[in-house]
Design a protein around this motif. Structure first.
Motif, PDB file in Angstrom:
ATOM      1  N   ALA A  81      -4.572   5.329  -4.435  1.00 40.46           N
ATOM      2  CA  ALA A  81      -3.626   6.103  -4.135  1.00 40.46           C
ATOM      3  C   ALA A  81      -2.127   5.264  -4.111  1.00 40.46           C
ATOM      4  O   ALA A  81      -1.611   4.255  -4.378  1.00 40.46           O
ATOM      5  CB  ALA A  81      -3.160   6.175  -2.701  1.00 40.46           C
ATOM      6  N   ASP A  83       1.477   5.310  -2.746  1.00 36.30           N
ATOM      7  CA  ASP A  83       2.669   4.866  -1.200  1.00 36.30           C
ATOM      8  C   ASP A  83       3.555   4.624  -2.096  1.00 36.30           C
ATOM      9  O   ASP A  83       4.455   3.610  -1.458  1.00 36.30           O
ATOM     10  CB  ASP A  83       1.804   4.288  -0.640  1.00 36.30           C
ATOM     11  N   GLU A  85       6.178   6.651  -0.642  1.00 33.57           N
ATOM     12  CA  GLU A  85       7.777   6.173   0.577  1.00 33.57           C
ATOM     13  C   GLU A  85       7.070   5.341   1.110  1.00 33.57           C
ATOM     14  O   GLU A  85       8.210   4.116   1.561  1.00 33.57           O
ATOM     15  CB  GLU A  85       6.882   7.044   1.715  1.00 33.57           C
ATOM     16  N   GLY A  86       5.676   3.737   1.028  1.00 31.36           N
ATOM     17  CA  GLY A  86       6.050   2.625   1.822  1.00 31.36           C
ATOM     18  C   GLY A  86       6.305   2.411   0.276  1.00 31.36           C
ATOM     19  O   GLY A  86       5.579   0.509   1.280  1.00 31.36           O
ATOM     20  N   ARG A  87       6.349   2.705  -0.854  1.00 33.86           N
ATOM     21  CA  ARG A  87       6.284   1.315  -1.850  1.00 33.86           C
ATOM     22  C   ARG A  87       5.158   0.406  -1.899  1.00 33.86           C
ATOM     23  O   ARG A  87       5.409  -0.011  -1.701  1.00 33.86           O
ATOM     24  CB  ARG A  87       7.702   1.090  -1.562  1.00 33.86           C
ATOM     25  N   LYS A  88       3.830   0.867  -2.080  1.00 34.21           N
ATOM     26  CA  LYS A  88       2.895  -0.170  -2.413  1.00 34.21           C
ATOM     27  C   LYS A  88       1.834   0.820  -2.918  1.00 34.21           C
ATOM     28  O   LYS A  88       1.714   2.350  -3.335  1.00 34.21           O
ATOM     29  CB  LYS A  88       1.932   0.467  -1.200  1.00 34.21           C
ATOM     30  N   VAL A  90      -1.623   1.709  -3.806  1.00 29.92           N
ATOM     31  CA  VAL A  90      -3.106   1.388  -2.616  1.00 29.92           C
ATOM     32  C   VAL A  90      -4.621   0.964  -3.256  1.00 29.92           C
ATOM     33  O   VAL A  90      -4.981   1.717  -4.331  1.00 29.92           O
ATOM     34  CB  VAL A  90      -3.488   2.476  -1.665  1.00 29.92           C
ATOM     35  N   ALA A  95      -3.422  -3.304  -0.432  1.00 32.61           N
ATOM     36  CA  ALA A  95      -1.896  -2.873  -0.911  1.00 32.61           C
ATOM     37  C   ALA A  95      -1.212  -3.769  -1.831  1.00 32.61           C
ATOM     38  O   ALA A  95      -0.839  -5.046  -1.243  1.00 32.61           O
ATOM     39  CB  ALA A  95      -2.117  -1.772  -0.012  1.00 32.61           C
ATOM     40  N   ARG A 263       0.269  13.000  -6.910  1.00 30.41           N
ATOM     41  CA  ARG A 263       1.925  13.250  -5.843  1.00 30.41           C
ATOM     42  C   ARG A 263       2.058  13.586  -7.454  1.00 30.41           C
ATOM     43  O   ARG A 263       3.224  13.798  -8.230  1.00 30.41           O
ATOM     44  CB  ARG A 263       2.206  11.132  -7.244  1.00 30.41           C
TER      45      ARG A 263
END
Ligand code: FAD
Length: 398
Positions: A81, A83, A85-88, A90, A95, A263
């Motif tokens: 995945a 992420d 928004e969290g700048r990660k 996965v 992460a 996304r």
């Protein structure tokens, strides 16, 4: 403060982007590559695998040592995945946080789009990766033992037309060498509106040249083909025609890989990343993409959908622009703009013992020049390029 750049993918686009970014930024900033595979596969050589002309170790090399030598961290894991928004990124191993992200994940092969397509559970062969090309080798050996009608081609939505043509001409050459030309007549089935359209509206004098080759080799062509389904020994077209086959190799359509396609805020419905001329996404300017993962619009509307091919050279050139722009973003410098359509084109189409060298100043029209040089030197150029490419990339030179 040092920045953390994560590159997802370690092939033409990912390897180039990571090595270039690290080379420009040095030790102050951290570059991490996350990749599903820890081997680089020179996939242009897959066209020879079904004929026993290449073994895996001849066209692959491990990427970890290259990254380690360059001071780039390598995580051998799939991104499950993004992420954003969290700048990660996965992965099953944990992460990976980033300040800048480069998506270079290439395609997912869409065999599921057509009933009976593909080598696993379907009835056609493929050469899109090592495993499929190896299965295709077994199928080719069976064809040689028991010859019959052959179908080669690219289905609706496919983009990797060049590989289809190269395999076609190599197969014709190999069958002829074995005296099987009459016993294994070939039909080329393609979504393209005309031969050598390639999903880009054609390339210089490629169409008459390809038509000449087809005539000389006795290959039938079905253009504007929409494949409805494959059942054992028969390919059924949407217009009701049914073509028998003893052997079929069909290039599938591509999608973006699952983690990227999920996304939809940065992707087309098929899962290719929408970028501007700087290869940046609009919603997340710290997110870049390069290579096959990038969305490109078809230059013309075709009766049957065709995708735009993204070659290895194009993928590496995109990655170099991305590397420049990631570094420029960190340093607050000007970003360069070079959309894929404006990048020059360099390609060799191999045909067994001959071929065509193709070069143009722009990947897409309008072009000032597009040169096609047919002859045995094209085959030798492809062999020489394979050796050069593998020797340089193995040493981390991009
Ligand atoms: C048979 C064949 C012949 C070809 N011949 C030519 C040719 O003659 N000339 C030419 O220029 N081009 C050719 N191409 C096209 C060329 O191979 C592609 O343009 C090139 O592979 C694109 O590079 P890429 O890095 O964008 O994607 P890929 O090479 O597909 O690499 C994708 C990378 O992402 C990784 N990845 C995928 N999903 C994930 C995930 N979820 N998480 C982490 N990592 C992931 C993969 O492991 C891989 O490292 C050919 C292609 C094929 C299949």
């Amino acid at each position: 403060m040092g920045k953390r750049i994560v590159v997802v993918g370690s092939s033409f686009a990912g390897l180039t982007a990571a090595v270039e970014i690290k080379g420009k930024l040095g030790a102050e900033h951290e570059v991490v590559v996350v990749s599903r595979t820890d081997e680089f596969l020179f996939n242009p050589s897959l066209i020879w695998v079904p004929f026993g002309l290449r073994e895996k170790e001849e066209i692959t090399f491990p990427v970890r040592p290259i990254f380690e030598k360059k001071g780039i961290a390598f995580r051998h894991a799939p991104a499950t995945a993004l992420d954003l928004e969290g700048r990660k990124v996965v992965t099953p191993e944990g992460a990976e946080p980033y300040d800048y992200l480069v998506i270079a994940t290439g395609p997912k092969l869409d065999y599921a789009a057509i009933s009976g397509l593909g080598p696993r559970g379907g009835h056609s062969q493929s050469i899109m990766n090592w495993e499929d090309a190896e299965l295709c080798r077994t199928a080719f050996e069976q064809l040689v033992a028991k010859p019959g009608p052959v179908i080669v081609g690219a289905v609706q939505g496919a983009s990797c037309f060049g590989a289809g043509y190269e395999f076609l001409f190599n197969l014709a050459y190999q069958l002829d060498k074995r005296g099987l030309k009459q016993k294994a007549p070939i039909t080329f089935v393609t979504a393209e509106p005309f031969l050598a359209h390639f999903g880009i509206g054609g390339f210089g004098s490629g169409t008459p040249m390809t038509e000449y080759f087809f005539k000389k080799l006795g290959i039938e062509a079905v253009t504007n083909a929409s494949v409805e389904e494959l059942v054992p020994g028969e390919l059924r077209l949407a217009d009701g025609r049914a073509l028998p086959f003893a052997f079929a190799m069909l290039v599938p359509a591509f999608l973006g890989v699952d983690a990227v396609r999920a996304r939809q805020d940065i992707c087309t419905p098929a899962g290719f990343v929408k970028v501007d001329g700087h290869y940046r996404t609009a919603a997340h300017p710290e997110v870049f993409a390069a290579g096959v993962a990038v969305a490109m619009s078809a230059p013309d509307k075709t009766t049957v959908p065709c995708g735009v091919p993204k070659t290895g050279y194009l993928s590496e050139e995109m990655a170099k622009v991305v590397a420049h722009n990631v570094v420029a973003s960190i340093r607050g410098e000007r970003l360069v703009e070079l959309p894929p359509a404006s990048i020059d084109a360099k390609c060799v189409l191999d045909a067994g013992n001959t071929g065509i060298i193709m070069t143009a100043d722009h990947f897409l029209e309008p072009r000032k020049h597009a040169w096609l040089i047919p002859g045995p030197e094209a085959h030798w150029a492809k062999l020489a390029f394979e050796k050069y490419f593998l020797a340089t990339r193995k040493r981390g030179r991009v």
